[in-house]
Motif scaffolding. Structure first.
Motif, PDB file in Angstrom:
ATOM      1  N   GLU A  95     -48.121  42.819 -15.656  1.00  0.00           N
ATOM      2  CA  GLU A  95     -46.811  41.773 -14.467  1.00  0.00           C
ATOM      3  C   GLU A  95     -48.040  40.630 -14.534  1.00  0.00           C
ATOM      4  OE1 GLU A  95     -46.763  45.805 -13.907  1.00  0.00           O
ATOM      5  OE2 GLU A  95     -44.455  45.151 -14.187  1.00  0.00           O
ATOM      6  N   GLY A  96     -49.574  41.012 -14.826  1.00  0.00           N
ATOM      7  CA  GLY A  96     -50.462  40.244 -14.603  1.00  0.00           C
ATOM      8  C   GLY A  96     -50.565  39.274 -15.838  1.00  0.00           C
ATOM      9  N   ALA A  97     -49.725  40.003 -17.173  1.00  0.00           N
ATOM     10  CA  ALA A  97     -49.781  39.245 -18.703  1.00  0.00           C
ATOM     11  C   ALA A  97     -48.458  38.660 -18.116  1.00  0.00           C
ATOM     12  CB  ALA A  97     -49.395  40.246 -19.589  1.00  0.00           C
ATOM     13  N   LYS A  98     -47.823  38.115 -17.457  1.00  0.00           N
ATOM     14  CA  LYS A  98     -46.386  37.704 -17.202  1.00  0.00           C
ATOM     15  C   LYS A  98     -46.880  36.337 -16.187  1.00  0.00           C
ATOM     16  CE  LYS A  98     -41.278  37.615 -15.142  1.00  0.00           C
ATOM     17  NZ  LYS A  98     -42.029  35.987 -15.126  1.00  0.00           N
ATOM     18  N   ARG A  99     -47.654  36.476 -15.506  1.00  0.00           N
ATOM     19  CA  ARG A  99     -48.179  36.147 -14.137  1.00  0.00           C
ATOM     20  C   ARG A  99     -48.924  35.208 -15.301  1.00  0.00           C
ATOM     21  NH1 ARG A  99     -49.114  38.927  -9.971  1.00  0.00           N
ATOM     22  NH2 ARG A  99     -51.013  39.939 -10.831  1.00  0.00           N
ATOM     23  N   GLY A 110     -60.618  54.880 -13.690  1.00  0.00           N
ATOM     24  CA  GLY A 110     -61.792  55.243 -14.211  1.00  0.00           C
ATOM     25  C   GLY A 110     -61.678  55.369 -15.567  1.00  0.00           C
ATOM     26  N   ASP A 111     -60.413  55.473 -16.020  1.00  0.00           N
ATOM     27  CA  ASP A 111     -60.005  55.482 -17.282  1.00  0.00           C
ATOM     28  C   ASP A 111     -59.621  54.133 -17.952  1.00  0.00           C
ATOM     29  OD1 ASP A 111     -59.234  58.150 -16.672  1.00  0.00           O
ATOM     30  OD2 ASP A 111     -57.057  57.772 -16.088  1.00  0.00           O
ATOM     31  N   ASP A 112     -60.185  54.220 -19.272  1.00  0.00           N
ATOM     32  CA  ASP A 112     -59.891  53.209 -20.517  1.00  0.00           C
ATOM     33  C   ASP A 112     -58.812  52.671 -20.262  1.00  0.00           C
ATOM     34  OD1 ASP A 112     -62.426  53.250 -20.606  1.00  0.00           O
ATOM     35  OD2 ASP A 112     -62.373  53.614 -22.848  1.00  0.00           O
ATOM     36  N   VAL A 113     -58.447  51.556 -20.421  1.00  0.00           N
ATOM     37  CA  VAL A 113     -57.069  50.005 -20.360  1.00  0.00           C
ATOM     38  C   VAL A 113     -56.949  49.606 -21.638  1.00  0.00           C
ATOM     39  CG1 VAL A 113     -55.355  49.260 -19.245  1.00  0.00           C
ATOM     40  CG2 VAL A 113     -56.770  50.851 -17.868  1.00  0.00           C
ATOM     41  N   ILE A 114     -56.142  49.058 -22.471  1.00  0.00           N
ATOM     42  CA  ILE A 114     -55.791  48.503 -23.051  1.00  0.00           C
ATOM     43  C   ILE A 114     -55.041  47.065 -23.105  1.00  0.00           C
ATOM     44  CG2 ILE A 114     -55.164  48.104 -25.616  1.00  0.00           C
ATOM     45  CD1 ILE A 114     -54.552  51.061 -25.830  1.00  0.00           C
ATOM     46  N   VAL A 115     -56.322  46.068 -22.997  1.00  0.00           N
ATOM     47  CA  VAL A 115     -55.828  44.978 -21.932  1.00  0.00           C
ATOM     48  C   VAL A 115     -54.249  43.736 -22.880  1.00  0.00           C
ATOM     49  CG1 VAL A 115     -57.822  44.610 -21.558  1.00  0.00           C
ATOM     50  CG2 VAL A 115     -57.391  43.319 -23.496  1.00  0.00           C
ATOM     51  N   GLU A 116     -53.612  43.477 -22.058  1.00  0.00           N
ATOM     52  CA  GLU A 116     -52.814  43.387 -22.275  1.00  0.00           C
ATOM     53  C   GLU A 116     -52.810  41.467 -22.582  1.00  0.00           C
ATOM     54  OE1 GLU A 116     -48.898  43.884 -21.639  1.00  0.00           O
ATOM     55  OE2 GLU A 116     -49.422  45.831 -21.649  1.00  0.00           O
ATOM     56  N   MET A 117     -52.396  41.458 -23.470  1.00  0.00           N
ATOM     57  CA  MET A 117     -52.668  39.589 -24.399  1.00  0.00           C
ATOM     58  C   MET A 117     -51.904  38.476 -24.669  1.00  0.00           C
ATOM     59  SD  MET A 117     -55.578  40.616 -26.743  1.00  0.00           S
ATOM     60  CE  MET A 117     -56.099  39.164 -27.464  1.00  0.00           C
ATOM     61  N   GLY A 118     -51.944  38.029 -24.491  1.00  0.00           N
ATOM     62  CA  GLY A 118     -50.983  36.413 -25.010  1.00  0.00           C
ATOM     63  C   GLY A 118     -51.667  35.683 -25.908  1.00  0.00           C
TER      64      GLY A 118
END
Ligand code: ATP
Ligand code: MG
Length: 429
Positions: free
Chosen positions: A168-172, A296-304
């Protein structure tokens, strides 16, 4: 600036190897010189335009909330081996060894470097989103560099990269760039048509190329006339609606299945000036760009990633704005706003008046190029038409006696006589 002192190496003839009009005009108007295939030096007039294009791009990036950085053009091969692109990139990547025999390359793009910066600096989801941009020279060893600065080997690109916690963030971020691009090109007087582009398996409709229209464009494009009517500067611009409007390349276009009625279907040729791309976790996963998420979990970030061909735009602007006499700069990117022509440099009153007007215009913040050379009126007019400043102010012996100057609009060719004061008022607005 006085033309007699300005570094402006004009050419009388179009060089034989320049195939398209922008390349011919850029050489004739002394904007650039080729050093090697696809590698150009930018001379003062060309450089002034390049800087203005760059500035519009920069302002729109800042407005969209991006932050400017500058990454190195020389990069270690190691980083590209990590992302898996070192082998895949092929011959467009210029590779070499440094003195310690370490494999290096000239950056054709910067996904790897920016992801490396991110993974070293950002740890928490609280620091997201991020959107970093740079305006930097790229090197791609294009198999066929051509059309002057339109397809160079070294070229100036604005590239930016977004980092978000989730789709959702990546789409924004993507939609934010989508609108920023439309605004950017519009400010240069260009209507850019966003065309859906192939984004591979991920992202669905989240890759668009922006094509501006010019008769010499590389590809044929078909689009809904609505693109010409939309106010791209509106705060409540409906991006979803825009994405649904019809736009297709000639390969995608099927007249029998086209949803746009014939009277609303436009077509022309397009030049790709920008490309935006959502690619999910492709690089962040390979390079280990993660943040600690809310739980607290690791999240792989979404990129554009998002590119604009800054140097290509200078050529594209000329393709879209010229006539048989030369370039016609839109005001927003013009190297100077007003060209002052002193028709008789040997006449003291003419010269005194033109110099006075030049000083007054500049004091009012109007950029001027003052043709003070001892040349014939014909040569001076031809020079001004060729280099395409939006307005000419012409001072001659007859006008000086009558107390008037001529103001010529380069685009319409319209000339009006007015008093020097009226002229100053007109431009000092
Ligand atoms: P193309 O299909 O024209 O080669 P690309 O898909 O390789 O473009 P991107 O990697 O998306 O291009 O680069 C972003 C922008 O940089 C393009 O939209 C274009 O405006 C510009 N650009 C790309 N290659 C060149 C080049 N060789 N010379 C000048 N500008 C370029
Ligand atoms: Mg390419």
């Amino acid at each position: 600036m006085r033309l007699s002192a300005y570094f402006l190496p004009l050419l009388k003839e179009s060089p034989a190897d320049a195939q398209i009009v922008s390349h011919q005009l850029m050489l004739r108007a002394g904007m650039v010189r080729q050093l090697s295939a696809g590698i150009y030096s930018w001379l003062p007039l060309g450089h002034a335009v390049l800087r203005r294009v760059e500035q519009i791009v920069r302002e729109e990036m800042e407005r969209a909330g991006c932050q400017e950085i500058l990454m190195p053009s020389v990069q270690p091969a190691e980083l590209w081996q990590e992302s898996g692109r070192y082998e895949a990139y092929g011959k467009e990547m210029l590779r070499f060894l440094d003195r310690h025999e370490r494999p290096m390359l000239l950056g054709p793009t910067h996904e790897e470097v920016v992801t490396d910066i991110f993974r070293r600096c950002i740890r928490s989801y609280r620091d997201l989103p991020q959107n970093l941009y740079q305006i930097q020279w790229k090197f791609r060893d294009e198999i066929r560099p051509r059309f002057g600065v339109m397809r160079g080997r070294e070229f100036l690109m604005k590239d930016n990269y977004s980092f978000d916690l989730d789709f959702e963030g990546a789409k924004r971020s993507y939609d934010n760039m989508f609108q920023a691009y439309l605004r950017t090109f519009k400010r240069m007087g260009l209507t850019a048509i966003p065309m859906r582009a192939d984004s591979g398996a991920i992202g669905g409709d989240m890759s668009h190329e922006f094509q501006i229209l010019a008769p010499t464009g590389e590809s044929e494009v078909f689009f809904d006339a609505a693109f010409e009517e939309i106010d791209f500067f509106a705060d409540d611009l409906d991006i979803e609606r825009l994405k649904e409007l019809y736009a297709a390349t000639d390969e995608q276009h099927d007249p029998s299945a086209c949803p746009v009625p014939a009277e609303r279907l436009r077509h022309g040729r397009g030049i790709e000036v920008g490309h935006i791309f959502y690619f999910g976790t492709k690089y962040s996963k390979a390079l280990g760009a993660t943040v600690t998420g809310p739980d607290g979990d690791d999240v792989i970030v979404e990129m554009g990633s998002y590119g604009i061909g800054v140097s290509r735009l200078v050529g594209a602007l000329i393709e879209a704005n010229h006539d048989d006499k030369g370039i016609i700069w839109p005001e927003s990117v013009a190297p100077f706003r007003v060209g002052l022509i002193n028709l008789r440099a040997s006449d003291e009153t003419c010269t005194a008046m033109t110099s006075d007007l030049d000083a007054k215009l500049r004091r009012a913040g109007v950029s001027t190029l003052y043709d003070d050379r001892n040349e014939s009126p014909g040569v001076k007019f031809a020079t001004m038409e060729l280099i395409g400043l939006p307005y000419q102010v012409i001072v001659g012996p007859r006008g000086v006696k009558a107390g008037v100057v001529e103001v010529k609009d380069r685009r319409t060719g319209e000339t009006v006589e007015m008093s020097p004061d009226a002229m100053l008022d007109r431009f000092a607005r």
